[in-house]
Design a protein around this motif. Structure first.
Motif, PDB file in Angstrom:
ATOM      1  N   TYR A   1       0.546  -1.174  -0.022  1.00 16.18           N
ATOM      2  CA  TYR A   1      -0.105   0.000   0.073  1.00 16.18           C
ATOM      3  C   TYR A   1       0.825   1.277  -0.051  1.00 16.18           C
TER       4      TYR A   1
ATOM      5  N   VAL B   1      -7.859   2.225  -0.536  1.00 19.44           N
ATOM      6  CA  VAL B   1      -6.333   2.321  -0.303  1.00 19.44           C
ATOM      7  C   VAL B   1      -5.896   3.443   0.454  1.00 19.44           C
TER       8      VAL B   1
ATOM      9  N   TYR C   1      -6.413   2.577   4.029  1.00 18.32           N
ATOM     10  CA  TYR C   1      -5.513   1.565   4.693  1.00 18.32           C
ATOM     11  C   TYR C   1      -4.042   2.396   4.871  1.00 18.32           C
ATOM     12  N   GLN C   2      -3.808   3.115   3.950  1.00 19.98           N
ATOM     13  CA  GLN C   2      -2.432   4.224   4.135  1.00 19.98           C
ATOM     14  C   GLN C   2      -2.692   4.667   5.693  1.00 19.98           C
TER      15      GLN C   2
END
Length: 79
Positions: free
Chosen positions: A34, A62, A65-66
């Motif tokens: 990621y 994404v 998640y980052q």
């Protein structure tokens, strides 16, 4: 304002479903997966056939998640 609230709630519901659907494919134990500029990747790789709403949901996934893995979004600098 009520219509906007419903639209935002719908996006959040869709994002939650998208995250759950992707969980089998996620390898959160390999966070390096990621560590990339998602927006730059989309700019380079999207095609006119892509469903932009689905791309948007994946972008949000994404980015979430980052934030969870790195406490920030991964952005590249333009020279």
């Amino acid at each position: 304002m009520m219509i906007l609230d419903k639209k935002i709630a719908s996006v959040i519901t869709d994002l939650t479903k998208h995250i759950k659907n992707e969980q089998e494919l996620d390898d959160i134990k390999k966070p390096r997966k990621y560590y990339y500029d998602r927006m730059e990747w989309v700019r380079i790789n999207k095609s006119s056939k892509d469903d932009l709403y689905e791309i948007g949901l994946e972008n949000l996934r994404v980015l979430v998640y980052q934030l969870g893995l790195f406490n920030r979004h991964i952005l590249t600098e333009k020279d």
